[in-house]
Scaffold this motif. Structure first.
Motif, PDB file in Angstrom:
ATOM      1  N   VAL A   1      94.976 -74.357  75.477  1.00 57.33           N
ATOM      2  CA  VAL A   1      94.972 -74.898  74.509  1.00 57.33           C
ATOM      3  C   VAL A   1      96.017 -74.820  73.589  1.00 57.33           C
ATOM      4  O   VAL A   1      96.750 -73.758  73.309  1.00 57.33           O
ATOM      5  CB  VAL A   1      93.693 -74.694  73.852  1.00 57.33           C
ATOM      6  CG1 VAL A   1      93.608 -75.478  72.264  1.00 57.33           C
ATOM      7  CG2 VAL A   1      92.458 -74.660  74.451  1.00 57.33           C
ATOM      8  N   TRP A   2      96.655 -76.121  73.215  1.00 60.55           N
ATOM      9  CA  TRP A   2      97.869 -76.346  72.404  1.00 60.55           C
ATOM     10  C   TRP A   2      97.390 -76.846  71.000  1.00 60.55           C
ATOM     11  O   TRP A   2      96.827 -77.742  70.746  1.00 60.55           O
ATOM     12  CB  TRP A   2      98.935 -76.898  73.322  1.00 60.55           C
ATOM     13  CG  TRP A   2      99.465 -76.448  74.389  1.00 60.55           C
ATOM     14  CD1 TRP A   2      98.673 -76.175  75.481  1.00 60.55           C
ATOM     15  CD2 TRP A   2     100.610 -75.715  74.678  1.00 60.55           C
ATOM     16  NE1 TRP A   2      99.592 -75.824  76.618  1.00 60.55           N
ATOM     17  CE2 TRP A   2     100.860 -75.546  76.024  1.00 60.55           C
ATOM     18  CE3 TRP A   2     101.826 -75.579  73.795  1.00 60.55           C
ATOM     19  CZ2 TRP A   2     101.992 -74.739  76.564  1.00 60.55           C
ATOM     20  CZ3 TRP A   2     103.111 -74.778  74.530  1.00 60.55           C
ATOM     21  CH2 TRP A   2     103.141 -74.707  75.711  1.00 60.55           C
ATOM     22  N   VAL A   3      98.103 -76.174  69.897  1.00 61.50           N
ATOM     23  CA  VAL A   3      98.009 -76.711  68.813  1.00 61.50           C
ATOM     24  C   VAL A   3      99.498 -77.006  68.219  1.00 61.50           C
ATOM     25  O   VAL A   3     100.354 -75.893  68.040  1.00 61.50           O
ATOM     26  CB  VAL A   3      97.130 -76.027  67.907  1.00 61.50           C
ATOM     27  CG1 VAL A   3      97.042 -76.830  66.343  1.00 61.50           C
ATOM     28  CG2 VAL A   3      95.821 -75.784  68.164  1.00 61.50           C
ATOM     29  N   GLN A   4      99.903 -78.119  67.661  1.00 61.85           N
ATOM     30  CA  GLN A   4     101.025 -78.360  67.176  1.00 61.85           C
ATOM     31  C   GLN A   4     102.469 -77.849  68.040  1.00 61.85           C
ATOM     32  O   GLN A   4     103.155 -77.314  67.523  1.00 61.85           O
ATOM     33  CB  GLN A   4     101.381 -77.953  65.596  1.00 61.85           C
ATOM     34  CG  GLN A   4     102.221 -78.484  64.624  1.00 61.85           C
ATOM     35  CD  GLN A   4     101.857 -79.552  64.368  1.00 61.85           C
ATOM     36  OE1 GLN A   4     100.551 -79.807  63.660  1.00 61.85           O
ATOM     37  NE2 GLN A   4     102.885 -80.647  63.736  1.00 61.85           N
ATOM     38  N   GLY A   5     102.076 -78.135  69.085  1.00 57.91           N
ATOM     39  CA  GLY A   5     103.073 -77.664  70.021  1.00 57.91           C
ATOM     40  C   GLY A   5     103.220 -76.187  70.569  1.00 57.91           C
ATOM     41  O   GLY A   5     104.006 -75.632  71.122  1.00 57.91           O
ATOM     42  N   GLU A   6     102.394 -75.541  70.060  1.00 58.51           N
ATOM     43  CA  GLU A   6     102.188 -74.016  70.296  1.00 58.51           C
ATOM     44  C   GLU A   6     100.938 -73.784  71.179  1.00 58.51           C
ATOM     45  O   GLU A   6      99.745 -74.424  70.788  1.00 58.51           O
ATOM     46  CB  GLU A   6     101.986 -73.005  68.902  1.00 58.51           C
ATOM     47  CG  GLU A   6     103.233 -73.509  68.212  1.00 58.51           C
ATOM     48  CD  GLU A   6     104.600 -72.722  68.382  1.00 58.51           C
ATOM     49  OE1 GLU A   6     104.541 -71.682  69.147  1.00 58.51           O
ATOM     50  OE2 GLU A   6     105.476 -73.499  68.005  1.00 58.51           O
ATOM     51  N   LYS A   7     101.188 -72.860  72.367  1.00 60.76           N
ATOM     52  CA  LYS A   7     100.053 -72.463  72.911  1.00 60.76           C
ATOM     53  C   LYS A   7      99.144 -71.435  72.273  1.00 60.76           C
ATOM     54  O   LYS A   7      99.821 -70.445  71.887  1.00 60.76           O
ATOM     55  CB  LYS A   7     100.349 -71.965  74.307  1.00 60.76           C
ATOM     56  CG  LYS A   7      99.211 -71.789  75.442  1.00 60.76           C
ATOM     57  CD  LYS A   7      99.461 -70.777  76.468  1.00 60.76           C
ATOM     58  CE  LYS A   7     100.799 -71.438  77.309  1.00 60.76           C
ATOM     59  NZ  LYS A   7     100.723 -70.729  78.635  1.00 60.76           N
TER      60      LYS A   7
END
Length: 454
Positions: free
Chosen positions: A444-450
């Motif tokens: 899962v990634w949020v705003q380009g961060e894993k």
């Protein structure tokens, strides 16, 4: 110097419209340092091969394995974070009894920050593991514990919208669990808003304060008015429960001689950044008011089956231009998974259309035109949630945040039933919607961060 922070290669599914998905087969997704999708490149694009040649094999190039797909991260518009500790219990009693016997005693424990940390750490981890990248949270009446939840979202990389709950009416709330008085409730809310806005300055994916009257029965008129004024002063999100059950809906009519929607509107609580949970008993005028003010509905299909005394006509409200997203309503809804709520949204809509009383003739049994498809339910969990929050999330397209879940359909321990080589991708999508479990969600990634991987 690399132009893009990261490049992802694979097949993605995203909503083109409420009823239609877009399949982006073997595309490249170019992510800027701020975590936004800067460019989406199709295989036939002249840029495609040069980009591949330049990035392939580098540490910032991510290619999906065969049988893996990108879905947008899910947006859960209604979560009671403290109630995660009671999820799956006492779903067989009426709402009023459930709140007083189970929920309020549990929520009162969140004055203990060690206990709050234990539960909030776990609920944020659990939602991320279920593919939920953005969550709209009710916390409790406690200012410090509510701020702790926002801090945990910030630290774990989830986009969290968090509300300190207001329950100030001494007639309606138990003595052991409520705001001390109305001025304290409003002061605590204002201090909470300012603290979360400060936290947001250093949080890449965003955290947001939410003005949160629990529901009209919990609050005095002065508190509701003061909360509407704070929402306007700081331009914050607003959340509450609206016309959920016969009891809640009837209570507001007795007190104000009008429906929840108009009562909330009178206090300045229906605005473009408002999300109201449930809304099962909205009438035509209420729905028009929602469309006019930009207020969204958080549709909680599993919870509604237990507590709402009805099935909400989602297709009808959508046709009137009301923004709608999906909510788990932990713990009125037992499941932390929006996949489960996507499925239940479809099931409930079919039951509303076909009716449930077999002693009636088919033509009298249901409400025609009520069904929604799996594509529409997926839209509610993704693009519909993003529109409800007026944020560039919920779609895999340029100028949206890279919030995604990587689904593995070939997981050896839980392979999805895909036996035909090059099976139609729309069929693969439907199988994922109906059959994916948390173990299929590999990253899962949020705003380009894993933020999660298994």
């Amino acid at each position: 110097m690399e132009k893009y922070m990261q490049i992802f290669q694979g097949t993605a599914f995203s909503s083109k419209s409420p009823k239609e998905i877009q399949i982006l087969k073997d595309h490249l997704f170019c992510i800027h340092a701020d975590g936004m999708i800067e460019k989406v490149v199709a295989p036939e694009d002249p840029e495609y091969q040069p980009l591949l040649d330049r990035y392939q094999g580098k540490h910032n190039f991510h290619s999906l394995a065969e049988g893996q797909y990108f879905l947008p991260g899910f947006i859960d518009l209604h979560v009671h974070a403290p109630q995660w500790a009671q999820s799956g219990t006492a779903l067989d009693i009426p709402l009023y009894d459930w709140l007083n016997t189970y929920t309020f005693p549990l929520e009162s424990k969140f004055s203990d920050l060690d206990f709050a940390k234990k539960v909030y750490d776990d609920v944020v981890n659990t939602l991320l593991a279920n593919g939920t990248t953005t969550a709209l949270y009710f916390a409790t009446v406690h200012k410090e514990a509510s701020l702790l939840l926002a801090e945990i979202c910030a630290e774990k990389g989830q986009r969290g919208l968090v509300g300190k709950v207001v329950m100030d009416d001494p007639q309606q709330n138990p003595e052991y669990y409520r705001d001390n008085d109305t001025p304290t409730a409003l002061t605590d809310t204002e201090e909470f808003i300012l603290a979360v806005q400060e936290l947001a300055k250093s949080t890449k994916q965003g955290v947001y304060p939410v003005v949160t009257p629990r529901f009209i029965p919990s609050c005095t008129d002065d508190a509701l008015k003061g909360l509407g004024e704070l929402a306007a002063k700081y331009d914050t999100y607003v959340q509450s429960h609206c016309s959920e059950s016969d009891w809640a809906h009837g209570y507001v009519q007795d007190r104000f001689h009008k429906n929840d929607a108009f009562a909330l509107h009178d206090f300045g609580l229906l605005r473009n950044k408002s999300v109201m949970a449930h809304c099962n008993f909205l009438d035509e005028q209420d729905a028009d008011l929602f469309a006019e003010t930009g207020t969204a509905i958080a549709h909680c299909p599993i919870s509604n089956a237990y507590f709402a005394n009805s099935v909400i006509p989602i297709a009808h409200f959508h046709s009137k231009g009301v923004e709608i997203g999906l909510g788990s309503d932990i713990s009125g809804g037992f499941s932390p998974s929006l996949f489960d709520n996507i499925r239940q949204a479809v099931i409930s809509s079919r039951m509303l259309e076909d009716g449930v009383n077999a002693s009636l003739s088919a033509k009298d049994r249901g409400v025609p035109g009520s069904r929604i498809t799996i594509h529409e339910a997926f839209y509610l969990a993704t693009a519909g949630g993003g529109e409800s929050l007026s944020l560039p999330i919920g779609r895999i397209q340029e100028n949206y945040a890279w919030d995604v879940q990587v689904i593995d359909t070939k997981l050896p321990t839980a392979k999805l039933p895909i036996f035909i080589e090059n099976e139609n991708l729309d069929d693969v999508f439907q199988k994922m919607m109906y059959l994916v479990k948390p173990e299929h969600i590999r990253e899962v990634w949020v705003q380009g961060e894993k933020v999660h991987s298994r």
